[in-house]
Design a protein around this motif. Structure first.
Motif, PDB file in Angstrom:
ATOM      1  N   TRP A 237       0.959  -1.273   0.024  1.00  0.00           N
ATOM      2  CA  TRP A 237      -0.120   0.010   0.480  1.00  0.00           C
ATOM      3  C   TRP A 237       0.990   1.154  -0.198  1.00  0.00           C
ATOM      4  CZ3 TRP A 237      -4.186   1.783  -1.277  1.00  0.00           C
ATOM      5  CH2 TRP A 237      -4.970   3.558  -0.820  1.00  0.00           C
ATOM      6  N   GLU A 238       1.806   1.712   0.617  1.00  0.00           N
ATOM      7  CA  GLU A 238       2.751   2.646   0.386  1.00  0.00           C
ATOM      8  C   GLU A 238       3.799   2.053  -0.932  1.00  0.00           C
ATOM      9  OE1 GLU A 238       5.326   1.498   3.481  1.00  0.00           O
ATOM     10  OE2 GLU A 238       4.147   2.397   5.583  1.00  0.00           O
TER      11      GLU A 238
ATOM     12  N   THR B 202       0.728   4.309  -2.386  1.00  0.00           N
ATOM     13  CA  THR B 202       0.105   5.482  -2.670  1.00  0.00           C
ATOM     14  C   THR B 202       1.562   6.499  -2.563  1.00  0.00           C
ATOM     15  OG1 THR B 202      -0.439   5.332  -0.304  1.00  0.00           O
ATOM     16  CG2 THR B 202      -0.201   6.867  -0.186  1.00  0.00           C
TER      17      THR B 202
ATOM     18  N   CYS C 282       1.207   7.280  -6.569  1.00  0.00           N
ATOM     19  CA  CYS C 282      -0.257   7.557  -6.747  1.00  0.00           C
ATOM     20  C   CYS C 282       0.355   9.466  -6.984  1.00  0.00           C
ATOM     21  CB  CYS C 282      -1.245   7.271  -5.897  1.00  0.00           C
ATOM     22  SG  CYS C 282      -2.134   5.544  -6.657  1.00  0.00           S
TER      23      CYS C 282
ATOM     24  N   VAL D 155      -7.412   7.522  -2.979  1.00  0.00           N
ATOM     25  CA  VAL D 155      -6.549   6.812  -1.970  1.00  0.00           C
ATOM     26  C   VAL D 155      -5.781   7.832  -1.174  1.00  0.00           C
ATOM     27  CG1 VAL D 155      -4.390   6.071  -2.574  1.00  0.00           C
ATOM     28  CG2 VAL D 155      -5.703   6.564  -4.499  1.00  0.00           C
ATOM     29  N   ALA D 156      -5.737   9.082  -1.196  1.00  0.00           N
ATOM     30  CA  ALA D 156      -4.891   9.442  -0.243  1.00  0.00           C
ATOM     31  C   ALA D 156      -6.102   9.531   1.447  1.00  0.00           C
ATOM     32  CB  ALA D 156      -4.469  11.006  -0.254  1.00  0.00           C
TER      33      ALA D 156
ATOM     34  N   ASP E  46      -4.840   6.315   2.919  1.00  0.00           N
ATOM     35  CA  ASP E  46      -4.210   6.047   3.747  1.00  0.00           C
ATOM     36  C   ASP E  46      -4.086   6.334   4.381  1.00  0.00           C
ATOM     37  OD1 ASP E  46      -1.174   5.078   3.128  1.00  0.00           O
ATOM     38  OD2 ASP E  46      -0.987   8.236   3.471  1.00  0.00           O
TER      39      ASP E  46
ATOM     40  N   ASP F 151      -0.845  15.148   6.145  1.00  0.00           N
ATOM     41  CA  ASP F 151      -1.667  14.450   5.218  1.00  0.00           C
ATOM     42  C   ASP F 151      -2.814  15.591   4.966  1.00  0.00           C
ATOM     43  OD1 ASP F 151       0.421  12.872   4.799  1.00  0.00           O
ATOM     44  OD2 ASP F 151      -0.384  11.038   6.242  1.00  0.00           O
TER      45      ASP F 151
ATOM     46  N   TRP G 230       2.703  16.972  -0.213  1.00  0.00           N
ATOM     47  CA  TRP G 230       3.270  15.541  -0.495  1.00  0.00           C
ATOM     48  C   TRP G 230       4.737  15.468  -0.553  1.00  0.00           C
ATOM     49  CZ3 TRP G 230      -1.788  14.577  -3.975  1.00  0.00           C
ATOM     50  CH2 TRP G 230      -2.763  14.235  -2.908  1.00  0.00           C
TER      51      TRP G 230
ATOM     52  N   LYS H 269       5.827  13.386   2.158  1.00  0.00           N
ATOM     53  CA  LYS H 269       5.075  12.004   2.550  1.00  0.00           C
ATOM     54  C   LYS H 269       7.012  11.048   1.268  1.00  0.00           C
ATOM     55  CE  LYS H 269       1.316   9.027   2.338  1.00  0.00           C
ATOM     56  NZ  LYS H 269       1.135   9.514   3.940  1.00  0.00           N
TER      57      LYS H 269
END
Length: 1988
Positions: free
Chosen positions: A384-385, A388, A391, A433-434, A437, A472, A505, A508
């Motif tokens: 998943w990371e 993300t 994306c 998606v965010a 997340d 986020d 982001w 991130k």
């Protein structure tokens, strides 16, 4: 960098203008200058402000310093070229500083990570190889993961060892305060005892599931849980309780040996403090009262056991029940008291457990909104990371693109078209998606020291506190809804603005890369490369937007902006605008700067300058990241290669046989493959920092089952096997290596873990038996200490487990039953006899006659070597026993025959289906395949692979030429088809290559074919298949007669053939996989080959893009390039060649086109970018963006790799230099200067030359006893036999000269009259040793090599010693009693000091090294360890020593009674030493009388002797005269080189003549164009040349160090070396020869100009002297006494300057050789300038090319100039990269010690913060470390002098200690010898102000001598000062004579340096001086000192 830009801008401005100062107005030159290149300035300069002009200057400065060099501003005058050159050099300097600084910082910060990752790789390989259970591997992995995350790989145990004891105890007490607060048994003990016990506590980390204690086990440890959870189980594995952090259990077991009544295991990752019984017992002798109190408390605690519920509390928990969760259902009927205890804390713990992380989680408790929690290391979370990440990366790129390129008013319709809709939809999906997340992050468990937190509150708090939740949420806030407040196109503009919050982001993304790097499972190099690629691409993306906005702000493209001038128009699409902007950004950030797009306005210039500087920093960051990663990854490999190199040097120096050298290298290579340089057998265990319990588990899984098979241990309990496994050692032996010789004395038992062993006869000639896995040997030595009974050799690769009896003795003490069983076996002689009988029967089963073959014809140099057919090995007879000399390699046929016999019989088919399957899958392929497989080690196959790699390179090169240039050349097609035919042959051959599967070699050809089909067949097929067959059906006519267009299509279809290059990296990887392979040269060649291929493919690619396939439907008969059959695009760079290089496209050939394309690619790759060729097409710009980015990354990879290789290669030098500097700092701090200081510094310089910082003990400490025994025997057996008087068959070394001393010389040398075994042993004992070959082998292994410089004392008279020395090389002088005269000189083969070795007596003489010496040293401890296996010999030596000591004691008493001087009559007596000295004096008198008589007759002999001495003098390398002379010679050589070559430029010779002249160094008829000759310069150079002739005479007298590091100072050797060495006399005479004299006859000719031209030409021979300069610099680099960074900067500067100078000279020659009117480099610059000024322009162009600035104002215009430029660009790029790598590595190593110290300090600070230690205590610890760094640079004084000769060490310490000791009343009357001996035991400790030196209640076992500072002594209450002690006073002197507890506290008043002497060391010294000891103990009662 800012200062450099400012300075450069000011100089550039000053070149044309004088600024405004006061009333003075600005004055600018009206001549041609750089201002006239600016359109808005050239027309009217007066309207331009000073700030604008300064902005232009800043822009030029930034573009120049960042090496972009667009070429819009450049030097237009002779004066401006000076400033431009200075600016480019300044930019190169700034680039070097930035690169070296960033590389140094990042590399050193990453060093710790690299070491840890490298070790983890070795651990993984080891655990996989040993086949450990997956559960154990998981425990180990989790332990190290936790250790890295929370401790950065550092274990807590030993972290505080650097601190003084008092500070250490305070820190330990603060760390374990809760432990002792809850430990009731220590409650009433004294504070001093608690502090001492705190120091003994160790902290370990336990993995989940790991067992701490087992039910029924006797474990005498107490445990305290700091972090994590622990579970308690009953014997039936039913859970009793869960122990929380703060729990203490096992107190009672510290005192009583009580079996554990429960099993305890870690539920989560735990940090547990462990206190062992042995540590507690070690303190009770000093604290007996504490022992009584502890025992009393422990007895009371035993009463808790009688309660049923308290079975959990019996573990030690009754004192703190609130830290226990008792599972109530486990107890059915608790008593009333237990029930009350349970009810009291169950309610309290029910709330506490909600926030307590547990190892098992319930689905009902961990789900929120139906979403379960996830562990951070689960696959779903990682997947998943990654989703993300991709994306948000797409979102970041898309939002920035929309903002920059779709924001202006003229972006009409983008919002309404499909692209705008797609971007909005895609952004919405990414936002979804965010949001998901965020929810997933709220369900990811949080890892803490106590385990994983799974409750929502803890997860949310962690998410909140990390600020990740804030970022986020802010990133997905729908601010874009505000755009609906607007209408029309403004809505779109504001929409792009409001969505910029998505750029949050970026944080991130950064966190994602950071987390990926931390993950131990990921490849750090791949992760960092990915990060660097992302950083470069993203920065180009953002910077392209910034440049675009600078030119297109409000409108689509502003008028007069760079965009409009680049051809961008409104009708072009946004993506076209983006592509052009990205292209310009790429050219700027990669420092290429073609100049086809340049800024037009001031704002654009500022942005372009910032972008250029950004690119510079990003490139440096990429280089630093790659450098740091590769340096840390390869550090262990390079260090191991340095070890191998040192081993090779040692073996060559000792002239070992080639067979032994090969055995050692093979063994070390095998060791590398097993441990990756992180461990070695006999050293620290690879997993040494694991908790003890986990170590035992690992060792039991690895070795337990083999140890339990040994008959002695079959009945042992598992705990005993565990302890035995802990002390055992695993050895690895390559095939054919000897494991054990017969008659070898050892106490080792060997157990075969893997492999098969052969039992050989004693003479190694026959094989008598085979031993397999699980069998053992060596019982005789293990049990009885007898010599080994048989010789064992490894038949295959073997892993042997060794158990040393001496190491298991402590283990046997803990297990009385096993000890008794072993003792019973040892007392029974029958068992030993049975073993001997079994071995004799086995040996007698073979024939005694041996079939041997003479191998003298095999060119074996070693005499006595023979070959045994049956054992198939070579044997060398050495001394009384044979030595294994290697096995005969099996031939390929023999090995295949052997392997074919092991093939399994295939199963016969039964059914019809099986028959069909057998027919098609087995029978048919078998008929196609050969019968035998091909071994990978087959020499023929290896040669074929080399040919195949060359074939792949050739095919790939030709395939690239086909699809780009030569598709019409049928000869090339035929050649490629022939070469591809070999590829199909290779496919067939590779089907038969054997391979390994499960460590077994598979030789069945059917299996090898299947393996090949599964592995690389598909790729080989794609790269070999003729894909042009696909297009043949579309050819209407004969394919063989196809037109050029179809051939071009065929060529494109053959592009997959380039994939054959996949073999190339595999080949390099395979070649470098062996640790013994030299990597540096191979790596450099690898990158050179990759660079050539990259340039070739790019050259073909850039041509193929602009000259694609022709239109088959159009007119194919007309070509733009008729000779190569190409139709190129009209606007391509090819069609501009006619204007750029004056090329006729109709007649241009393939060669020239390829060279033009190569030139274009090279300018791009090297970052020069002149701009004469640049892309015009969009496709070409996209291609060039790719080439620029890949080229930048590739250059970064090359630079980083070079830096990493050089940094690791210099690591040993850096460590040695740091130690040398630490010693110098210590000596200066103690005010030790003069000859002693110089002697120590010279010794370390000498030691570096000889050993490169690696001692002999380190060299061979990892070798097994068999190889080490052979090595030692060959080296030392001869000297041992001579010294000990053992008669053996010896081969005299050729270089050893026997020296027989007279009885007089033996006495004066302090030697015994006979070899000392003959003097001390009985005849029977001596005969026993002579018939026992194992004794010499055993004793030889104890000898160590030591080095001494000429003039260093080896030992002094009257000092005690315990070593004897054997002279291997050099000479030593025996000095007289007053040390003024030389009595005897001992040479090679002699020995001395044997009296001290045997009898521990005083040295009778002083020995000094006459020359640099290699001495073999044997200590008394080593001798005692060897002779303990020979009881009779040992007893006789002890008796002889006792007799000797008695004689010495009587002699000392007799000397004491003689108080009067000897009378003259006594002096005349011919007895004892008087007679010896009398004889010596008479002999000297006769020699002198004879000489004087002889001189009277021949008086002229004195004059000849004077001349002889004057002629034969030599100069020491460190002599100041030599240093000054050497550097002066270098300066002269450089001056001569410059003047001679400049003179050639002055006379102006043509191009062809210059090339011929450079080759032949001869003259000829030179046609001058201009003529300038400076007679003054000529005369000056002539003087320098004659000075250099004198220099040659001096060089015949310059001493030197040879290749082995030996100092050569005799004139004959020195002169011969200079005469015949490389770059010696021959080179110097060629460089200094007076060539002018050879043409002196021409001076009388008619033409004087011709004479001068010829004279200047022939003097080019003097340029050879420049080689001497670089040779001097190379020698200075090798010296440890020089500043390496300064030397390398000088080297880089000199090389760069001379390279630029030579290129500039060639530039002038090329320009001057052009025909009249022909365009050259300078173009129109030739007009208005004379030839003298051409050189400056050449220098300017060369510097622009060297620094990759490449303005483009001067660029090649002819074909020859273009070829010259290609060579120059590649050479200068390689030179800059290599030297920048050298400087980066040097700077990194220079500060590596400081960074390592800072890393340790950071770990200490983090640990103290984690434990919440009091802030004042943390400050004290930090202050102490800062003080230690200031004083000693972090180097402990205890290890400073550990490798220095004992006599020098004694001189250093006595210089410090003896003057202070003499001031003390107690020691004032003692002898100098005693005080010197005492000073060697004193150690230095430093204390900061306010620190306690000793506290009340601490154990007092030493005295303190205050070296510097003042100390306060406090009374019992620590309030009043009792004493004040200052420099030179002693504290606690009485503690030397009686150990007891301190009653007072001593505290440092300021910074204090203390010399302390422990009671143990004092007693050890007093053993050598019994009379002194008796006197001191008598005087101490009356001596007043400061007590404690």
């Amino acid at each position: 960098m800012t200062v450099c830009i400012q300075l450069c801008a000011c100089l550039w401005y000053k070149a044309v203008c004088v600024g405004t100062h006061g009333s003075q107005k600005r004055i600018c030159s009206k001549a041609l200058n750089w201002l006239q290149l600016i359109p808005e300035v050239s027309s009217n300069l007066t309207v331009v402000s000073d700030m604008d002009l300064f902005g232009y200057a800043i822009y030029w400065s930034a573009i120049t310093l960042s090496a972009v060099g667009y070429g819009d501003l450049y030097a237009t005058s002779f004066e401006e070229t000076f400033y431009a050159i200075a600016g480019m050099f300044l930019g190169l300097f700034a680039f070097g500083v930035i690169m070296t600084g960033m590389s140094s910082i990042i590399s050193n910060l990453d060093a710790q990570r690299g070491r840890f990752y490298s070790r983890m790789d070795a651990i993984r390989v080891h655990m996989t190889h040993m086949g450990l259970p997956q559960e154990v591997q998981t425990w180990t992995y989790k332990y190290y993961y936790y250790l890295w995350i929370h401790r950065k790989g550092n274990v807590v145990d030993g972290l505080w060892d650097d601190l003084p004891y008092t500070l250490h105890s305070e820190v330990a007490s603060a760390c374990h305060r809760l432990l002792f607060k809850k430990a009731s048994i220590f409650e009433d003990t004294d504070d001093g005892f608690k502090r001492a016990l705190n120091v003994k506590v160790s902290t370990y980390i336990y993995s989940p599931g790991q067992i701490l204690i087992k039910h029924g086990q006797i474990n005498e440890n107490a445990f305290y849980i700091e972090n994590g959870l622990v579970q308690v189980y009953e014997d039936d594995e039913e859970k009793i309780a869960t122990l929380l952090p703060g729990s203490l259990f096992g107190e009672v077991n510290l005192v009583f040996k009580i079996p554990r009544i429960a099993t305890v295991s870690a539920a989560t990752l735990c940090e547990i403090c462990v206190l062992e019984h042995k540590d507690l017992a070690s303190l009770l002798a000093d604290y007996p009262e504490a022992g009584l109190k502890i025992a009393t408390s422990a007895r009371k605690r035993l009463q808790n056991v009688r309660y049923p519920l308290s079975e959990a509390f019996a573990l030690g928990l009754a004192s703190n029940p609130h830290n226990v969760v008792v599972h109530q259902h486990c107890y059915t009927d608790p008593k009333a008291k237990d029930q009350r205890i349970l009810n009291l804390f169950m309610e309290f713990m029910s709330q506490q457990l909600k926030n307590t992380p547990l190892s098992s989680k319930s689905s009902d408790d961990t789900k929120v909104l139906g979403i379960p929690t996830f562990r951070p290391d689960e696959r779903f979370v990682k997947s998943w990371e990654m989703i993300t990440f991709w994306c948000i990366t797409v979102s970041i790129f898309m939002e920035t693109w929309v903002f920059f390129f779709a924001y202006n008013l003229e972006t009409i319709g983008f919002y309404h078209r499909q692209w705008g809709l797609v971007s909005i939809v895609l952004s919405g999906l990414i936002d979804i998606v965010a949001v998901i997340d965020i929810f997933i992050n709220l369900r990811i468990e949080v890892m803490t020291k106590n385990g994983y937190l799974s409750d929502f509150t803890s997860i949310f708090n962690t998410y909140w506190q990390s600020r990740n939740l804030h970022f986020d949420v802010l990133a997905i806030l729908p601010l874009d809804l505000l755009s609906f407040l607007y209408t029309g196109e403004l809505r779109w503009r504001n929409l792009t603005f409001f969505r910029l919050n998505r750029l949050l982001w970026i944080r991130k993304v950064y966190l994602y890369f950071k987390k990926r790097e931390k993950d131990l499972e990921n490849n750090i190099f791949v992760q960092r490369t990915t990060k660097c690629v992302f950083l470069l691409i993203f920065s180009i993306h953002v910077c392209s937007g910034c440049l675009y906005v600078a030119g297109c702000t409000q409108h689509r493209c502003n008028e007069n902006s760079w965009a409009s001038k680049a051809g961008l128009a409104k009708f072009h699409s946004n993506f076209y605008h983006y592509m052009v902007s990205t292209y310009w950004t790429a050219t700027t950030m990669t420092n290429i700067g073609y100049g086809d797009i340049v800024p037009s306005t001031m704002a654009e210039r500022i942005v372009a300058a910032v972008v250029g500087l950004t690119g510079l920093f990003i490139f440096n960051y990429i280089v630093s990241q790659i450098y740091a990663t590769l340096a840390s990854q390869n550090a262990s490999r390079v260090l191991f290669q340095n070890l191998l190199s040192s081993v090779n040097i040692f073996m060559r120096r000792q002239k070992l046989t080639p067979s032994l050298q090969k055995r050692i290298i093979d063994y070390l290579s095998l060791l590398w493959s097993r441990y990756q340089g992180e461990a070695y057998p006999g050293g620290p265990f690879l997993l040494y920092d694991l908790p003890k319990e986990l170590q035992q588990i690992v060792l039991m899984k690895e070795r337990g089952r083999f140890l339990s098979k040994v008959p002695f241990f079959e009945q042992a309990v598992p705990a005993f096997i565990q302890d035995i496994a802990s002390v055992s050692v695993m050895y690895f032996f390559p095939r054919g290596e000897i494991i054990q010789y017969s008659d070898t004395v050892t106490r080792e038992l060997f157990c075969i873990v893997r492999g098969t062993c052969q039992i050989l006869t004693d003479n190694l000639s026959d094989i008598v038996a085979l031993y397999g896995e699980g069998m053992y040997f060596g019982e005789a030595g293990f049990l009885y200490g007898k010599p080994a009974l048989m010789t064992v050799r490894a038949k295959t690769h073997c892993e042997i487990l060794s158990i040393d009896f001496d190491k298991i003795k402590p283990v046997l003490q803990q297990y009385p039953n096993m000890k008794r069983q072993i003792e019973i076996l040892q007392t029974k002689s029958d068992y030993h006899n049975d073993i001997m009988d079994a071995v004799e029967d086995m040996m007698s089963s073979k024939h005694t006659t041996l079939e041997e073959e003479d191998v003298s014809h095999l060119n074996i140099a070693y005499k006595g070597r023979r070959y045994a057919k049956k054992s198939k090995c070579y044997i060398e007879d050495f001394e009384n026993f044979p030595i294994y000399a290697g096995t005969e390699e099996e031939t390929v046929e023999e090995r295949l025959l052997k392997l074919s016999k092991t093939r399994m019989t295939p199963k016969q088919p039964g059914t019809y289906v099986e028959h069909m399957e057998h027919f098609f899958c087995t029978f048919c392929p078998s008929t196609f395949l050969m019968r035998n497989a091909i071994l990978p080690s087959n020499p023929a196959y290896i040669r074929w692979e080399i040919f195949r790699i060359l074939l792949a390179i050739a095919i790939s090169i030709l395939s690239a030429l086909l699809f780009s240039f030569l598709h019409f050349q049928k000869s090339i097609w035929i050649t490629t088809y022939i070469l591809v035919g070999f590829c199909w042959i290779d496919i067939y051959i590779r089907m038969h290559v054997a391979f390994y599967k499960d460590n077994l070699l598979q030789v069945d050809t059917l299996e090898t074919a299947k393996h090949y089909l599964r592995s690389s067949f598909f790729l080989d097929f794609i790269s070999c298949f003729p894909w042009e067959i696909i297009a043949i059906p579309f050819v209407t006519n004969d394919p063989l007669q196809a037109n050029p267009e179809m051939l071009h299509i065929f060529a494109y279809l053959r592009v997959p053939h380039i994939l054959q290059l996949y073999r190339l990296p595999l080949a390099f990887s395979y070649y470098q996989s062996g640790i013994a392979t030299e990597k540096t040269a191979v790596t450099f060649f690898q990158f050179f080959l990759y660079t050539v291929l990259f340039l070739h493919f790019c050259s073909c690619f850039v041509f193929a893009i602009v000259c694609p396939l022709a239109d088959l439907n159009g007119n194919t008969s007309v070509y733009n390039l008729p000779l190569t059959k190409h139709n190129c695009s009209i606007t391509s760079w090819v069609n501009h060649l006619d204007s750029t290089f004056n090329v006729n496209l109709e007649t241009v050939s393939f060669t020239r086109l390829y060279c033009y394309s190569l030139y274009y690619t090279t300018t791009t790759f090297c970052g020069v970018g002149y701009g004469d060729i640049h892309p015009y097409l969009s496709s070409m710009r996209i291609a060039m963006i790719f080439i620029m980015v890949v080229g930048a990354l590739y250059c970064g990879l090359v630079s980083g790799t070079v830096s990493a290789i050089l940094a690791n290669a210099d690591a040993a030098r850096a460590a040695f230099t740091a130690k040398k500097n630490g010693i110098g700092l210590f000596l200066k701090s103690q005010k030790i200067y003069g000859s002693l200081y110089d002697s120590i510094m010279k010794y370390y310089a000498f030691k570096w030359i000889r050993t490169k910082g690696i001692s002999q003990d380190v060299l061979f400490e990892c070798l097994p006893s068999s190889i080490l025994g052979d090595l030692s025997t060959i080296n030392y057996a001869g000297v041992i036999a001579k010294a000990f008087g053992i008669k053996v068959k010896r081969k005299q070394r050729e270089d050893t000269l026997a020296q027989n001393l007279t009885p007089l010389e033996r006495k004066l040398s302090g030697k015994l009259e006979k070899p000392f075994f003959q003097e001390t042993l009985r005849k029977e004992s001596l005969q026993q040793l002579q018939t026992d070959p194992g004794f010499i082998r055993l004793l030889a292994g104890k000898i160590r090599l030591c080095l001494f410089r000429a003039g260093d004392l080896i030992f002094r008279r009257n000092e005690y010693g315990s070593e004897m020395y054997f002279i291997d090389k050099g000479e030593v002088d025996v000095l007289s009693m007053d040390e003024a005269n030389i009595v005897v000189t001992l040479r090679e083969g002699q020995y001395f000091g044997e009296g001290s070795l045997l009898f521990a007596e005083k040295r009778t003489t002083t020995i000094r090294a006459a020359t640099n010496c290699d001495l073999f040293q044997l200590s008394k401890d080593s001798l005692d360890e060897a002779i303990k296996y020979y009881p009779n010999v040992c007893n006789e030596i002890k008796k002889a020593a006792e007799r000797k000591r008695a004689e010495l004691f009587k002699a000392s008493i007799s000397a004491k009674n003689k108080k009067n001087a000897l009378s003259a009559d006594e002096l005349t007596k011919d007895t004892g030493y008087f007679k010896l000295y009398k004889d010596l004096m008479e002999e000297d008198y006769k020699k002198k009388h004879w000489k004087s008589t002889y001189r009277k007759k021949f008086q002229f002999i004195d004059f000849f002797e004077f001349l002889f001495r004057y002629h034969n003098f030599t100069v020491d390398p460190g002599n100041p005269f030599r240093v000054v002379f050497q550097y002066a010679s270098c300066v002269c050589s450089v001056i001569i080189f410059l003047t001679v070559t400049m003179a050639v430029q002055d006379i102006g010779i043509s191009k062809s003549q210059f090339l011929n002249l450079s080759i032949s160094l001869g003259g000829g008829m030179l046609q001058p164009t201009t003529y300038v000759f400076d007679a003054t310069v000529y005369k000056f150079t002539m003087v320098l040349e004659y000075i250099q002739l004198i220099e040659i005479m001096f060089k015949f007298h310059m001493s030197y160090y040879d290749d082995n590091g030996n100092y050569i100072s005799d004139y004959k050797s020195v002169s011969r070396n200079y005469l015949f060495r490389k770059l010696g006399f021959f080179c110097d005479i060629l460089g200094s020869f007076p060539y002018g004299l050879t043409v002196i006859n021409m001076i009388y000719g008619k033409s004087g100009e011709r004479f001068i031209r010829v004279l200047v030409s022939v003097r080019l021979g003097h340029t050879l002297k420049i080689l001497n300069v670089f040779n001097v610099i190379r020698n200075e680099e090798k010296s440890i006494a020089t500043n390496l960074l300064v030397i390398r900067i000088i080297k880089f500067s000199l090389q760069g300057f001379l390279l630029i100078y030579v290129i500039a000279c060639l530039f002038v020659q090329i320009v001057s050789g052009s025909e009249f009117g022909e365009q050259t480099f300078l173009g129109d610059f030739l007009e208005g300038y004379v030839k003298d000024e051409w050189y400056m322009f050449g220098f300017y162009w060369t510097v622009a090319t060297y620094t990759a600035t490449g303005y483009g104002d001067i660029h090649p215009r002819r074909f020859f100039e273009m070829l010259f430029t290609i060579v120059v660009m590649i050479a200068t790029k390689m030179h800059v990269i290599y030297n920048m790598g050298i400087l980066s590595s040097t700077q990194t190593n220079k500060v590596s010690l400081q960074v390592a110290f800072e890393e340790k300090l950071k770990v200490v600070e983090a640990f103290m913060t984690d434990l919440n230690l009091p802030t004042p205590l943390q400050n004290r610890v930090t202050h102490f470390y800062n003080y230690i760094w200031t004083r000693t640079k972090g180097v402990k004084t205890e290890v400073l002098f550990e490798d220095i000769p004992q006599c020098i060490k004694t001189d250093i310490l006595s210089r410090v200690c003896v003057p202070l000791l003499k001031k003390q009343q107690l020691f004032a009357h003692l002898s100098e010898t005693f005080l010197r001996h005492l000073s060697t035991k004193m150690k230095l400790t430093s204390y900061t102000a306010g620190e306690n030196i000793k506290r009340r209640g601490d154990v007092g076992d030493r005295m303190w001598l205050i070296l510097y500072g003042r100390v306060k002594v406090f009374g019992p209450g620590e309030k009043s000062v009792v004493h004040l002690v200052s420099t030179g006073q002693i504290l606690g002197l009485h503690l030397l004579f009686g150990r007891h507890l301190c009653g007072l506290t001593a505290t440092a008043l300021n910074y204090v340096d203390v010399l302390h002497l422990t009671k143990e060391d004092f007693d050890q010294v007093c053993l050598c001086y019994p009379i002194v000891k008796k006197r001191l103990y008598k005087r101490i009662t009356n001596f007043a000192s400061v007590p404690l």
